[in-house]
Design a protein around this motif. Structure first.
Motif, mmCIF file in Angstrom:
data_model
loop_
_atom_site.group_PDB
_atom_site.id
_atom_site.type_symbol
_atom_site.label_atom_id
_atom_site.label_comp_id
_atom_site.label_asym_id
_atom_site.label_seq_id
_atom_site.Cartn_x
_atom_site.Cartn_y
_atom_site.Cartn_z
ATOM 1 N N SER A 64 -31.956 13.885 26.111
ATOM 2 C CA SER A 64 -32.283 12.956 25.031
ATOM 3 C C SER A 64 -33.734 12.536 25.247
ATOM 4 O O SER A 64 -34.204 12.454 26.390
ATOM 5 N N HIS A 65 -34.428 12.281 24.135
ATOM 6 C CA HIS A 65 -35.864 12.038 24.250
ATOM 7 C C HIS A 65 -36.363 11.287 23.017
ATOM 8 O O HIS A 65 -35.860 11.488 21.919
ATOM 9 N N ARG A 67 -38.821 10.859 19.998
ATOM 10 C CA ARG A 67 -39.471 11.903 19.195
ATOM 11 C C ARG A 67 -40.588 11.338 18.315
ATOM 12 O O ARG A 67 -40.443 10.315 17.661
ATOM 13 N N ASP A 99 -41.259 17.819 18.521
ATOM 14 C CA ASP A 99 -40.150 18.763 18.734
ATOM 15 C C ASP A 99 -40.578 19.892 19.665
ATOM 16 O O ASP A 99 -39.825 20.277 20.562
ATOM 17 N N ILE A 102 -40.683 18.738 23.235
ATOM 18 C CA ILE A 102 -39.327 18.526 23.771
ATOM 19 C C ILE A 102 -38.648 19.865 24.020
ATOM 20 O O ILE A 102 -38.035 20.079 25.072
ATOM 21 N N LEU A 103 -38.761 20.773 23.071
ATOM 22 C CA LEU A 103 -38.124 22.086 23.228
ATOM 23 C C LEU A 103 -38.728 22.879 24.386
ATOM 24 O O LEU A 103 -38.054 23.748 24.950
ATOM 25 N N THR A 106 -36.777 23.420 27.545
ATOM 26 C CA THR A 106 -35.621 24.322 27.564
ATOM 27 C C THR A 106 -36.016 25.791 27.680
ATOM 28 O O THR A 106 -35.172 26.664 27.454
ATOM 29 N N LEU A 111 -30.584 27.438 23.471
ATOM 30 C CA LEU A 111 -30.343 26.197 22.738
ATOM 31 C C LEU A 111 -29.057 26.333 21.935
ATOM 32 O O LEU A 111 -28.865 27.321 21.233
ATOM 33 N N LEU A 116 -32.000 20.643 18.291
ATOM 34 C CA LEU A 116 -32.647 19.352 18.552
ATOM 35 C C LEU A 116 -32.493 18.496 17.307
ATOM 36 O O LEU A 116 -33.086 18.785 16.270
ATOM 37 N N VAL A 141 -33.808 11.721 19.823
ATOM 38 C CA VAL A 141 -33.155 13.002 19.568
ATOM 39 C C VAL A 141 -32.511 13.543 20.828
ATOM 40 O O VAL A 141 -32.787 13.084 21.935
ATOM 41 N N GLY A 142 -31.666 14.533 20.628
ATOM 42 C CA GLY A 142 -31.018 15.162 21.759
ATOM 43 C C GLY A 142 -30.756 16.627 21.500
ATOM 44 O O GLY A 142 -30.841 17.116 20.377
ATOM 45 N N LEU A 143 -30.432 17.317 22.583
ATOM 46 C CA LEU A 143 -30.123 18.738 22.509
ATOM 47 C C LEU A 143 -29.187 19.110 23.652
ATOM 48 O O LEU A 143 -29.066 18.378 24.642
#
Length: 148
Positions: A64-65, A67, A99, A102-103, A106, A111, A116, A141-143
């Motif tokens: 979670s982060h 954004r 985004d 954050i991505l 990963t 994913l 996300l 946001v989260g992923l």
């Protein structure tokens, strides 16, 4: 002394971690509200990569982060920068990332759906509608990703 989250090797080599986690089996790594508290100068991507690298294949990583919607929503980005400024002046640390930023945590992972998204869009029932909240709805946001 710096917080342990800035030194993933301290976390990974801690006796309790080694006692309770079997690194021969899949593990779920929860990076909830962690990476956005690391400034760019602390290289959060390297911190995340060091933790993920030690996970066995088949493990999951949830993030979670905060954004920043960036160029696709200039007004939302302006608000994110203002909230970031206020947050850091009053509560300590926080970095609103795009985004893409954050991505980048990963890389090397797969994913999973829905990707996300705002946290409210993660819900236990796939057909249950997400409750749209205030302006902050899209800023947290989260992923979920899986290590191949």
């Amino acid at each position: 002394m710096q917080h342990a989250s800035r030194y993933p090797e301290h976390v990974l080599n801690h006796p309790d971690v080694r006692r309770y986690f079997d690194f021969d089996r899949s593990i779920g790594l929860l990076l909830f509200a962690i990476l956005h508290h690391l400034g760019d100068d602390e290289d959060p991507k390297a911190v995340a990569a060091a933790l993920v690298d030690q996970l066995p294949s088949g493990s999951y990583v949830a993030i979670s982060h905060f954004r920043d919607p960036g160029e696709r929503d200039p007004e939302g980005s302006r608000k994110a920068h203002e909230v970031e400024r206020i947050f850091n002046e009053s509560l300590g640390t926080g970095r609103w990332r795009t985004d893409e930023e954050i991505l980048s945590f990963t890389e090397g992972l797969t994913l999973l759906e829905p990707g996300l998204v705002p946290l409210a869009e993660w819900r236990p029932e796939p057909d249950a509608p997400a409750t749209v909240q205030t302006d902050t709805y899209h800023t947290f946001v989260g992923l979920l990703a899986r290590k191949p």
